[in-house]
Design a protein around this motif. Sequence first.
Motif, PDB file in Angstrom:
ATOM      1  N   VAL A 261      -3.927   6.485  -0.153  1.00  0.00           N
ATOM      2  CA  VAL A 261      -4.130   7.579   1.385  1.00  0.00           C
ATOM      3  C   VAL A 261      -3.354   6.275   2.794  1.00  0.00           C
ATOM      4  O   VAL A 261      -3.864   6.773   3.670  1.00  0.00           O
ATOM      5  CB  VAL A 261      -5.880   7.308   1.998  1.00  0.00           C
ATOM      6  CG1 VAL A 261      -6.612   8.116   0.660  1.00  0.00           C
ATOM      7  CG2 VAL A 261      -6.615   5.653   1.203  1.00  0.00           C
ATOM      8  N   TYR A 262      -2.430   5.543   2.192  1.00  0.00           N
ATOM      9  CA  TYR A 262      -1.714   4.993   2.934  1.00  0.00           C
ATOM     10  C   TYR A 262      -1.852   5.328   4.558  1.00  0.00           C
ATOM     11  O   TYR A 262      -2.067   4.621   5.048  1.00  0.00           O
ATOM     12  CB  TYR A 262      -1.115   3.708   2.242  1.00  0.00           C
ATOM     13  CG  TYR A 262       0.172   2.901   2.943  1.00  0.00           C
ATOM     14  CD1 TYR A 262      -0.976   1.416   3.408  1.00  0.00           C
ATOM     15  CD2 TYR A 262       0.684   2.948   3.263  1.00  0.00           C
ATOM     16  CE1 TYR A 262       0.122   0.223   4.109  1.00  0.00           C
ATOM     17  CE2 TYR A 262       1.727   2.217   4.900  1.00  0.00           C
ATOM     18  CZ  TYR A 262       1.026   0.910   5.672  1.00  0.00           C
ATOM     19  OH  TYR A 262       1.963   0.373   5.485  1.00  0.00           O
ATOM     20  N   ASP A 263      -0.769   6.554   4.099  1.00  0.00           N
ATOM     21  CA  ASP A 263      -0.020   7.140   5.084  1.00  0.00           C
ATOM     22  C   ASP A 263      -0.494   7.643   6.129  1.00  0.00           C
ATOM     23  O   ASP A 263      -0.725   7.850   7.251  1.00  0.00           O
ATOM     24  CB  ASP A 263       1.333   7.495   4.754  1.00  0.00           C
ATOM     25  CG  ASP A 263       2.477   6.899   3.696  1.00  0.00           C
ATOM     26  OD1 ASP A 263       2.412   6.228   4.569  1.00  0.00           O
ATOM     27  OD2 ASP A 263       2.796   7.891   3.311  1.00  0.00           O
ATOM     28  N   ALA A 264      -2.085   7.950   5.416  1.00  0.00           N
ATOM     29  CA  ALA A 264      -2.425   9.028   6.439  1.00  0.00           C
ATOM     30  C   ALA A 264      -3.747   8.547   7.244  1.00  0.00           C
ATOM     31  O   ALA A 264      -3.734   8.438   8.399  1.00  0.00           O
ATOM     32  CB  ALA A 264      -3.443   9.819   5.594  1.00  0.00           C
ATOM     33  N   PHE A 265      -4.392   7.289   6.326  1.00  0.00           N
ATOM     34  CA  PHE A 265      -4.793   6.098   6.999  1.00  0.00           C
ATOM     35  C   PHE A 265      -4.520   5.488   8.124  1.00  0.00           C
ATOM     36  O   PHE A 265      -4.663   5.369   9.612  1.00  0.00           O
ATOM     37  CB  PHE A 265      -5.768   4.932   5.786  1.00  0.00           C
ATOM     38  CG  PHE A 265      -6.144   3.592   7.044  1.00  0.00           C
ATOM     39  CD1 PHE A 265      -7.403   4.107   7.686  1.00  0.00           C
ATOM     40  CD2 PHE A 265      -5.996   2.344   6.919  1.00  0.00           C
ATOM     41  CE1 PHE A 265      -8.532   3.015   7.823  1.00  0.00           C
ATOM     42  CE2 PHE A 265      -5.985   1.778   7.957  1.00  0.00           C
ATOM     43  CZ  PHE A 265      -7.659   2.076   8.096  1.00  0.00           C
TER      44      PHE A 265
END
Length: 545
Positions: free
Chosen positions: A352-356
């Motif tokens: 979820v790195y990019d979304a967060f």
Amino acid sequence: MAIKTSFRPIARGMLRPTRASAASRYTSSNLTFLHIRLASSAALAKKLNIGGREVTVPTGLFIGNEFRPAIGGNTFAVENPATGEEIVQVAEAREEDVNVAVTEARRAFEDKAWADVNPVERGELLLRLAQLMERDKEDLIALEMLDTGKTYRQASNLDFPGSVGTLKYYAGWADKLVGLTSFNIPGAFAYTRREPLGVCGQIIPWNFPLLMFTWKIAPAVVTGNTVVIKSAEATPLSALKMCELIKEAGFPAGTVNLLSGFGKTAGNALASHMDVDKVAFTGSTATGRAILKASAASNLKKVTLELGGKSPNIIFADADLDKAAEWSAWGINMNFGQTCHAGTRLYVHEDVYDAFLEKFTARMAALKVGDNFDRSVDQGPVNSKMQYDKILGYIESGRQEGATVHLGGSAAEASTKAGGKGYYVEPTIFTNVKPDMTISREEIFGPVVTVTKFKTEEEVIELANDTTYGLAGAVHTKDYARAVRMTNAIKAGTTWVNMYNLVHWSIPFGGYKQSGLGRECGEAVLENYTEVKAVYLNTGMAAPQ
């Protein structure tokens, strides 16, 4: 705020030869003390116009319920961080002023028997002080905003109610400090009693001057101690105003004494004083070490320390990312990152790195930086030129060491609009950060956060604990079994689940490792201000043969 490490113990007897009587303290060798007391019968005060509101603030040292000039006549300028301009000159305490304040505190403790005052009366005085604060709420908030650069929302919604709540909470403890009894020893009865330590030196930081003032004095005085407290040189105004209210509330003279001054002089003298029984300090870890050395080199006074932090904030793949982004933004932007428990190291699961990061960046970018008296502004200036330069220096070190400035990274536009005046910094996000980089290791104390990917629980636990600090940490997840595992594994004094930066006066606060010794707040802090005495009574035991 820092205190030099070259402490010189102040010998017992410089102003207070013995503890036998008050008369023994006021001899011909103390003419300076008597002179300064007589010379300061009228309070020193200055009228300030703060956003159209006229507020009067004392400018002297508060010793023995009087505002007095410093013995040497020294003063220093208090600066407005929004403009870099002088607000007012206040009296600067030096070693001789510390001696006078400690003498007054000792006299209040012993000769006036503050410890023997009915505990209920001590509690009532704290309640009266809280009521006076509520009466003068807007004056105190205005001073706090002017002095620190805080917004109205920060000062009125958090700092002020936290300060009043602290006083009310400890007022309730006044008559609840009880000991233990034991009938387990044949032929004897034993009990314990909790007694005050005596004179407590207290040194508070510049980031929460009003809140730290109440955090320090309330548990000390309610347990029967007297206090000599040194405010931070950058932010003395709200503490000075509080002393007006302390006198009005009816606290006996000498119960609380306030010194405005610098760490290298007043702080040094207080930490090294042979007639101070305890020192409580909130500030940098480096200064905390110096205070421990001073304790050992002087009278081995008791020491509690609330020090720095480099706290991890962990986002798992199953977290509510919108809420996690909101709480994480609050984690770094409460008081513009100028808090020891700020969530400065964000670890985000790779799934979820990019979304967060997209959500978190949008939230950080939306923050409005500018005039802290503008109610629409989210963040005002950082507290001082020294802090401003320090934060920008850390940002530059991040660039030089190869991290990526994802957002911000320079002086805020508000500085340009103010004609180069004031100490405004953009909220800043770094990515591509390695664990050994300076921005990942050292406490920045500003609106700067690093964001790093992780894969497994084991990996992120290792990353989270890879620090000399241990003040706080947080976990964002919907899996409460994981939340319990993680909060148990994080080596820190405070941990949060699906939130950040909630600190309450009724819950103990303090750190592991180099984040400090002892605890503030809650019942736990009362242990720091009392000695436990054991008493045995013979009820039929024969002497050993």
